[in-house]
Design a protein around this motif. Structure first.
Motif, PDB file in Angstrom:
ATOM      1  N   MET A  97      39.326  42.218  46.076  1.00 28.44           N
ATOM      2  CA  MET A  97      40.687  41.872  45.150  1.00 28.44           C
ATOM      3  C   MET A  97      40.276  40.742  44.732  1.00 28.44           C
ATOM      4  N   PHE A  98      41.148  40.295  43.452  1.00 31.62           N
ATOM      5  CA  PHE A  98      40.750  39.305  42.603  1.00 31.62           C
ATOM      6  C   PHE A  98      39.278  38.875  41.808  1.00 31.62           C
ATOM      7  N   TYR A  99      38.909  40.093  41.354  1.00 31.74           N
ATOM      8  CA  TYR A  99      37.709  40.213  40.660  1.00 31.74           C
ATOM      9  C   TYR A  99      37.923  40.584  39.559  1.00 31.74           C
ATOM     10  N   ALA A 213      36.884  57.625  35.081  1.00 34.03           N
ATOM     11  CA  ALA A 213      36.528  56.258  35.537  1.00 34.03           C
ATOM     12  C   ALA A 213      37.472  55.771  36.789  1.00 34.03           C
ATOM     13  N   LEU A 214      36.931  55.722  37.711  1.00 30.16           N
ATOM     14  CA  LEU A 214      37.371  55.410  38.964  1.00 30.16           C
ATOM     15  C   LEU A 214      37.521  53.926  39.117  1.00 30.16           C
ATOM     16  N   VAL A 215      38.566  53.208  39.469  1.00 28.48           N
ATOM     17  CA  VAL A 215      38.793  51.838  39.675  1.00 28.48           C
ATOM     18  C   VAL A 215      39.336  51.512  40.788  1.00 28.48           C
ATOM     19  N   GLY A 216      38.644  50.482  41.703  1.00 26.56           N
ATOM     20  CA  GLY A 216      39.552  50.060  42.930  1.00 26.56           C
ATOM     21  C   GLY A 216      38.410  49.314  43.826  1.00 26.56           C
ATOM     22  N   ILE A 217      39.243  48.803  45.132  1.00 27.35           N
ATOM     23  CA  ILE A 217      38.733  47.938  45.914  1.00 27.35           C
ATOM     24  C   ILE A 217      37.445  48.835  46.774  1.00 27.35           C
ATOM     25  N   SER A 218      36.388  48.229  46.782  1.00 32.36           N
ATOM     26  CA  SER A 218      35.249  48.579  47.477  1.00 32.36           C
ATOM     27  C   SER A 218      34.949  50.125  47.545  1.00 32.36           C
ATOM     28  N   LEU A 219      35.019  51.046  46.560  1.00 35.86           N
ATOM     29  CA  LEU A 219      35.013  52.313  46.451  1.00 35.86           C
ATOM     30  C   LEU A 219      33.945  52.756  47.166  1.00 35.86           C
ATOM     31  N   ALA A 220      32.816  52.350  47.260  1.00 39.11           N
ATOM     32  CA  ALA A 220      31.517  53.300  47.713  1.00 39.11           C
ATOM     33  C   ALA A 220      31.616  53.017  49.312  1.00 39.11           C
ATOM     34  N   SER A 221      32.484  52.082  49.940  1.00 47.66           N
ATOM     35  CA  SER A 221      32.308  51.903  51.207  1.00 47.66           C
ATOM     36  C   SER A 221      33.671  52.203  51.869  1.00 47.66           C
ATOM     37  N   GLY A 222      34.566  52.521  51.224  1.00 49.14           N
ATOM     38  CA  GLY A 222      36.120  52.854  51.325  1.00 49.14           C
ATOM     39  C   GLY A 222      36.320  53.980  52.034  1.00 49.14           C
ATOM     40  N   ARG A 291      34.705  33.198  41.559  1.00 46.84           N
ATOM     41  CA  ARG A 291      35.571  34.550  40.926  1.00 46.84           C
ATOM     42  C   ARG A 291      36.227  34.281  39.626  1.00 46.84           C
ATOM     43  N   LEU A 292      35.533  34.908  38.595  1.00 47.97           N
ATOM     44  CA  LEU A 292      36.237  34.979  37.176  1.00 47.97           C
ATOM     45  C   LEU A 292      37.645  35.128  37.245  1.00 47.97           C
ATOM     46  N   ALA A 293      38.152  36.167  37.717  1.00 45.92           N
ATOM     47  CA  ALA A 293      39.786  36.399  37.892  1.00 45.92           C
ATOM     48  C   ALA A 293      40.426  34.994  38.404  1.00 45.92           C
ATOM     49  N   VAL A 294      39.942  34.340  39.377  1.00 47.69           N
ATOM     50  CA  VAL A 294      40.563  33.232  39.839  1.00 47.69           C
ATOM     51  C   VAL A 294      40.659  31.958  38.887  1.00 47.69           C
ATOM     52  N   LEU A 295      39.363  31.991  38.282  1.00 41.14           N
ATOM     53  CA  LEU A 295      39.025  30.709  37.149  1.00 41.14           C
ATOM     54  C   LEU A 295      40.140  31.119  36.130  1.00 41.14           C
ATOM     55  N   ALA A 334      45.606  33.257  48.490  1.00 39.87           N
ATOM     56  CA  ALA A 334      44.863  33.390  49.379  1.00 39.87           C
ATOM     57  C   ALA A 334      43.668  32.694  49.393  1.00 39.87           C
ATOM     58  N   VAL A 335      43.390  31.915  47.975  1.00 32.48           N
ATOM     59  CA  VAL A 335      42.291  31.151  47.922  1.00 32.48           C
ATOM     60  C   VAL A 335      42.416  29.957  48.551  1.00 32.48           C
ATOM     61  N   ARG A 336      41.302  29.477  49.268  1.00 31.88           N
ATOM     62  CA  ARG A 336      41.400  28.333  50.229  1.00 31.88           C
ATOM     63  C   ARG A 336      40.022  27.413  49.711  1.00 31.88           C
ATOM     64  N   HIS A 337      40.329  26.040  49.358  1.00 35.35           N
ATOM     65  CA  HIS A 337      39.432  25.188  48.904  1.00 35.35           C
ATOM     66  C   HIS A 337      39.718  23.936  49.621  1.00 35.35           C
ATOM     67  N   ARG A 338      38.764  22.758  49.492  1.00 39.33           N
ATOM     68  CA  ARG A 338      39.208  21.617  49.742  1.00 39.33           C
ATOM     69  C   ARG A 338      38.712  20.574  48.675  1.00 39.33           C
ATOM     70  N   ILE A 339      39.193  20.909  47.411  1.00 41.47           N
ATOM     71  CA  ILE A 339      38.790  20.127  46.393  1.00 41.47           C
ATOM     72  C   ILE A 339      39.902  18.762  46.503  1.00 41.47           C
ATOM     73  N   THR A 340      39.576  17.651  46.090  1.00 36.91           N
ATOM     74  CA  THR A 340      40.517  16.369  46.175  1.00 36.91           C
ATOM     75  C   THR A 340      40.402  15.785  44.743  1.00 36.91           C
ATOM     76  N   LEU A 341      41.263  15.104  44.491  1.00 33.75           N
ATOM     77  CA  LEU A 341      41.503  14.371  43.150  1.00 33.75           C
ATOM     78  C   LEU A 341      40.055  13.743  42.917  1.00 33.75           C
TER      79      LEU A 341
END
Length: 348
Positions: A97-99, A213-222, A291-295, A334-341
């Motif tokens: 997700m979020f990619y 064209a198949l688009v989805g989450i972790s297709l090769a291992s799902g 992750r580019l989508a989050v950026l 769901a993104v977690r980080h510890r960035i401060t000002l």
């Protein structure tokens, strides 16, 4: 004067909705100083703000290696599949997700549609549908998938309640042929389960020259394509996996900085002076976990937070404004980080 972008359709899973999505690329609005912006009548400021928001959400993008790779693969498949009589190949776009999987698929679909339009300017009037887009729901069956394709291409045609999967497949293949479809995008493909959808997709690849064209989450291992009958589909597809950027490698960090700089240069803010985003590229990498989508989400929220502030005296990107967006990220995703000002710096 700007003309507001008119969007009339909610879904890409109808032909009018998909074509609207493919053509909704508003240009960057004219650059205004903040004084010029404030001097505008209120209704014109509202239109200008809407145009800036549309540009951010729909047009401003950065080039990625996966885009180039996918475009090359897809061009070869679209050229070769009509000449194959069996075992036609497809494309898989896979990531967590979020990619940005769907965004990449939309870019490819737009490229196919626009290229077809260049070659055949009257294609729409002739009933040609170069791209079909469907989105599958949880535990979707092969029959449900075929029904979606039929509804996309022939929305007014009623399907008999007791129609068999075989008959539905024949109708689907006929419609894809009649409408000269080149690309069939199956989004959220990880929701398919069991051998039935896999056999249907395999049959579509055998009987239709349209590239799947198949688009989805972790297709090769799902569950859908990672084992059993699904492997037959996986083995017939070229796989493009989207990965987060490794900030510890020189190449990865250089690519990330290039992305941040592109966003920084093109922010539709009054009196914007690029610099603060670019200088904080490493911190943004940490906040977005590579992750580019989050950026892209961070940048979009940053612009919105500035434009939506009725008490602002300027529209400069400051470390305080950027931190406020990064801090809100921890509470709304769901993104977690510890960035401060203190981790952020101003432009030089």
């Amino acid at each position: 004067m700007l003309e507001p972008l008119a969007l009339e359709h909610d879904r890409k899973t109808t032909l009018p909705g998909l074509r609207e999505a493919l053509n909704a690329l508003p240009p960057r609005p004219p650059i205004l100083s903040f004084a010029e912006y404030v001097a505008l009548p209120e209704d014109e400021r509202a239109v200008y703000d809407e145009a800036r928001d549309d540009f951010m959400r729909l047009t401003l993008r950065v080039p990625t290696p996966e885009q180039d790779l996918s475009a090359r693969i897809l061009a070869k498949l679209i050229a070769s599949n009509p000449r194959r009589k069996n075992s036609r190949r497809g494309l898989m776009i896979s990531a967590p997700m979020f990619y940005g999987k769907t965004e990449l698929a939309l870019l490819l679909a737009r490229s196919v549609e626009h290229e077809h339009a260049k070659r055949f300017p009257d294609y729409a009037a002739a009933g040609e549908v170069p791209v079909v887009w469907v989105e599958v729901t949880d535990h979707a069956t092969g029959k449900a998938l075929l029904s979606q394709i039929v509804r996309f291409l022939a929305p007014t045609v009623g399907l008999p309640t007791q129609i068999t999967t075989e008959e539905l497949r024949r109708r689907t293949v006929d419609l894809l042929h009649i409408h000269r479809t080149k690309l069939l995008v199956i989004d959220e493909a990880h929701n398919l389960s069991g051998s039935d959808p896999s056999s249907v997709i395999k049959a579509l690849q055998n009987e239709s020259s349209a590239t799947v064209a198949l688009v989805g989450i972790s297709l090769a291992s799902g569950k859908a394509f990672g084992s059993g009958a699904g492997l037959q589909v996986t083995m017939r597809c070229d796989m493009v996996e989207l990965r987060k950027i490794d900030g510890k490698s020189d190449d990865g960090l250089a690519l990330w900085r290039r992305w941040v700089a592109i966003f920084d240069r093109n922010l539709p803010l009054c009196d914007h002076v690029p610099g603060t985003l670019t200088r904080n590229a490493r911190v943004l990498h940490k906040a977005a976990n590579g992750r580019l989508a989050v950026l892209a989400m961070i940048v979009e929220r940053l612009v919105a937070s500035i434009v939506d502030d009725p008490h602002r005296q300027d529209e400069q990107v400051t470390r305080e404004r950027l931190f406020a967006v990064l801090d809100s990220l921890r509470h709304t995703t769901a993104v977690r980080h510890r960035i401060t000002l203190d981790d952020l710096v101003e432009a030089a």
